[in-house]
Design a protein around this motif. Structure first.
Motif, PDB file in Angstrom:
ATOM      1  N   GLN A 145     164.145 -49.345  30.197  1.00  0.00           N
ATOM      2  CA  GLN A 145     163.408 -48.145  29.816  1.00  0.00           C
ATOM      3  C   GLN A 145     164.343 -46.989  29.461  1.00  0.00           C
ATOM      4  O   GLN A 145     164.054 -46.206  28.551  1.00  0.00           O
ATOM      5  CB  GLN A 145     162.463 -47.722  30.947  1.00  0.00           C
ATOM      6  N   VAL A 155     156.607 -46.627  26.607  1.00  0.00           N
ATOM      7  CA  VAL A 155     156.956 -46.252  27.985  1.00  0.00           C
ATOM      8  C   VAL A 155     156.197 -47.112  28.998  1.00  0.00           C
ATOM      9  O   VAL A 155     156.577 -47.173  30.173  1.00  0.00           O
ATOM     10  CB  VAL A 155     156.647 -44.759  28.239  1.00  0.00           C
ATOM     11  N   ASN A 187     157.717 -51.414  32.684  1.00  0.00           N
ATOM     12  CA  ASN A 187     158.200 -50.231  33.394  1.00  0.00           C
ATOM     13  C   ASN A 187     158.181 -50.465  34.905  1.00  0.00           C
ATOM     14  O   ASN A 187     157.844 -51.547  35.397  1.00  0.00           O
ATOM     15  CB  ASN A 187     157.370 -49.005  33.022  1.00  0.00           C
TER      16      ASN A 187
END
Length: 705
Positions: free
Chosen positions: A362, A647, A651
């Motif tokens: 990320q 995003v 994650n």
């Protein structure tokens, strides 16, 4: 005697330095660093029966087995060192073809003796341990195992060389020919090997395969020393003798290290002592044509010194590069181990690994999505042809710009060509000269609209402008928008998918990366693709229906200018003048009556000012709608539905919510990964030992090197 010990302190120091250097290279070789780094070495190559074994015996002063060519069925590493007392030790280095279970037995083979006459017996035992068949019927006839023979004594030079099996031309087992050739070539291909090419004087050089292989592996002769054997087999004053003399003088086959000639024992002098052998050799080489050869290029004594000097120079000149390669491979090992992460057997270890991997992923993804390429993986690829596989923001922005350019150039179904100079001076979005689209003139398009107006006539007064014609014309011209925007969606999606996969492969090992890409990335990206398609469908819907709605203030002002230009253009055409010229330049030639008549003639020719007005209106609306559509596709489809959502891909929350079974599935180490880790650790240990050994010679300076 005393004078010998103090005759030259500098020479004694040099010999000590040479010994340390050679010992340390041998240590590296014994540690196994040769599996990863090519080490400097002298290799003895030649055709079968070329005299290789005799040269080796003369250099080492030790008799090797001669029956059936036993010692040439494998590579023999001979280490010669000057020492106060004599001794011989023999060991075996298992070859790469050996299985893990075969290694211990061969590695444990160790035999020593102080009497050189015992060496043939020890070598035969080594042959049995390696499974070499004496009669070529059972077991192996050749092997990639290495026989290591360490010989020390007061008369030994500081020298290490590798004696290779003789190249075979004929055999009852044809596979042996290819096997030996492959083994010899593997050593010759090492750019740090100095090749000692043994050439028999009594055979034509054209038929000796060792010289053929030299053309392949050392075509310029930069790292080969030619050694001519059996010169006594030639007829005195014969053409063959003169030809070999020219060869030794470096006139026939040019080698940077030159040539050397030796005369070894023959069948009649097989039992001669070393001293008798040397005396007979020097007596022969100082007679006939051989007397003309420089003393440094003939005889076994000068060959020993020459080989020791060549090997020392080869090692010292290669040492800086050797150190550099070890450091690079150490760095690569650490990088690969970092990618593998810590061992992970328990759910806790597996979750920690995936959390660490997702965090790295990320971080890099956020940077590349915002156009910050700080990671070393990307900063070195600015000019690379494959930069678009890592630099997401740059790649997508480039695709967006290409989409905008394509929409301007090919977004309209037909080009509307200018009818007059005045019209050509105005920028029309539907005229892109140079592109092979379908074309229609503005007058013909007006006539087409007139016909369409009849079909679409609504209730009301006759000849009243029908605003629906603007929608009709816009919808017709905007037909390519669907395929062009879908193509842009596809390219942007594929580019993004390629980048995220590449980033994951950068932070995770291949096994984990493949599973996550296949089972997490692909389904998630498929959902994003569907969302992009739905958003694009919404954006296309009003344009495909042909709805013409805009509140852009530029629409009114631009259409007013376009309509006025169309009226003036039509009147100028009816008057037969260039309406692009300023009015005052026309002079007092035309009155208002003339202009009124021209207007009537213009209308009577069938040129509908109403249709021309509608074309101008449709062009203005098209341009406004196109700019808005391009922005909306780039913002809502590409940015909002795809890039802004990244995003959420792999994650911290996704990993934290995984069940233990999922953790094991994605993060547990496969047997192949465990083996890879073990091999990397072994390699690192070997390289670190090698670096410690070599670093002291990084700035080495050996006289003559």
């Amino acid at each position: 005697m005393s004078s010998n010990s103090t005759e030259n302190p500098a020479l004694s120091q040099l010999q000590s330095k040479q010994k340390d250097l050679l010992d340390d290279i041998d240590t590296l070789r014994n540690q196994g660093i040769g599996h990863y780094i090519e080490l400097p070495q002298l290799i003895v190559c030649g055709d079968q029966s070329s005299g290789k074994s005799s040269v080796l015996e003369a250099i080492s002063r030790v008799r090797f087995p001669s029956e059936a060519g036993v010692c040439t069925r494998f590579a023999t590493e001979v280490v010669l060192r000057r020492a106060p007392t004599s001794g011989i030790s023999v060991s075996i280095k298992p070859g790469d073809s050996r299985t893990q279970s075969e290694h211990p037995q061969l590695s444990e083979f160790r035999h020593s003796c102080s009497d050189a006459s015992e060496l043939p017996l020890i070598i035969n035992k080594a042959k049995d341990a390696m499974g070499i068949s004496a009669d070529n019927t059972n077991g192996r006839s050749f092997t990639d195992d290495i026989l290591c023979v360490d010989i020390s004594g007061p008369d030994k030079p500081h020298l290490t060389l590798v004696d290779l099996p003789g190249l075979i031309r004929h055999s009852d087992r044809p596979s042996d020919i290819a096997l030996v050739k492959r083994l010899v070539e593997s050593y010759m291909a090492n750019k740090r090997s100095v090749i000692l090419a043994i050439v028999s004087a009594n055979y034509d050089t054209a038929i000796q395969e060792v010289l053929t292989l030299l053309k392949k592996h050392d075509p310029e002769g930069l790292r080969t020393l030619g050694i001519v054997t059996k010169p006594d087999r030639l007829e005195p004053d014969s053409d063959d003798e003169m030809e070999r003399l020219r060869l030794i003088r470096n006139e026939r086959i040019s080698l940077r290290l030159g040539w050397h000639v030796v005369r070894n024992r023959n069948d009649a002098t097989r039992n001669a002592t070393d001293a008798e052998r040397d005396d007979a050799e020097m007596s022969f080489l100082t007679s006939r044509v051989w007397a003309a050869i420089d003393r440094g290029h003939k005889g076994i004594e000068s060959l020993r010194s020459r080989l020791s000097e060549i090997l020392t120079q080869q090692i010292s000149s290669n040492m800086p590069k050797l150190v550099s390669e070890i450091k690079q491979q150490l760095f690569d090992c650490k990088e690969r181990l970092n990618k593998l992460g810590e061992p992970r057997k328990s759910p806790k270890e597996q979750r920690r690994y995936l959390l660490n991997t997702s965090s790295k992923f990320q971080d890099i993804l956020r940077n590349v999505n915002e156009g910050r390429y700080l990671d070393n993986e990307f900063s070195s690829e600015i000019s690379s042809q494959h930069w678009s596989s890592k630099r997401l923001r740059a790649a997508v922005d480039k695709l967006n710009q290409e989409f905008a350019d394509t929409m301007h150039q090919k977004g309209h179904r037909r080009q509307v060509l200018s009818d007059t100079l005045k019209d050509s001076a105005i920028s029309h979005p539907w005229r892109n000269d140079g592109f092979e689209d379908a074309t229609i003139s503005r007058i013909d398009l007006a006539s087409e609209l007139d016909e369409e107006a009849i079909k679409m006539k609504p209730r009301g007064l006759p000849d009243f402008p029908n605003a629906l014609l603007v929608s009709y014309l816009f919808k017709d011209q905007a037909k390519p928008w669907d395929s062009l925007s879908r193509s842009h969606l596809k390219e942007s999606f594929n580019t993004t998918r390629r980048v995220v996969r590449s980033l994951l492969a950068h932070v995770a090992n291949e096994d984990v990366s493949n599973r996550i890409s296949r089972e997490i990335f692909d389904p998630w990206l498929l959902e994003r693709q569907r969302a992009m398609e739905e958003m694009l469908k919404l954006l296309l819907k009003p344009h495909l229906r042909g709805d013409t709605i805009t509140f852009d203030p530029s629409y009114r002002t631009t259409t007013k200018v376009r309509r006025e230009a169309a009226v003036v253009d039509g009147i100028g055409t009816a008057l037969g003048v260039d309406s692009a010229r300023p009015l005052e330049s026309l002079g007092p030639k035309y009155s208002w009556l003339d202009i009124e008549a021209a207007q009537k003639r213009n209308m009577n020719t069938g040129k509908s000012l109403t249709s021309l007005d509608l074309i101008a209106d449709a062009e203005v609306y098209y341009e406004i709608a196109m700019h808005s559509f391009i922005d909306n596709v780039c913002i809502f489809v590409i940015e909002h539905c795809l890039l802004d959502e990244l995003v959420k891909l792999f994650n911290h929350e996704m990993v934290s919510d995984m069940e233990d079974a999922a953790l094991e599935h994605f993060a547990a180490e496969s047997p192949a990964v465990q083996m890879d880790r073990e091999q990397l650790h072994r390699k690192m240990t070997t390289l670190e030992k090698g670096l410690m050994t070599c670093s002291q010679y990084e700035d080495i300076s050996i006289p003559g090197s």
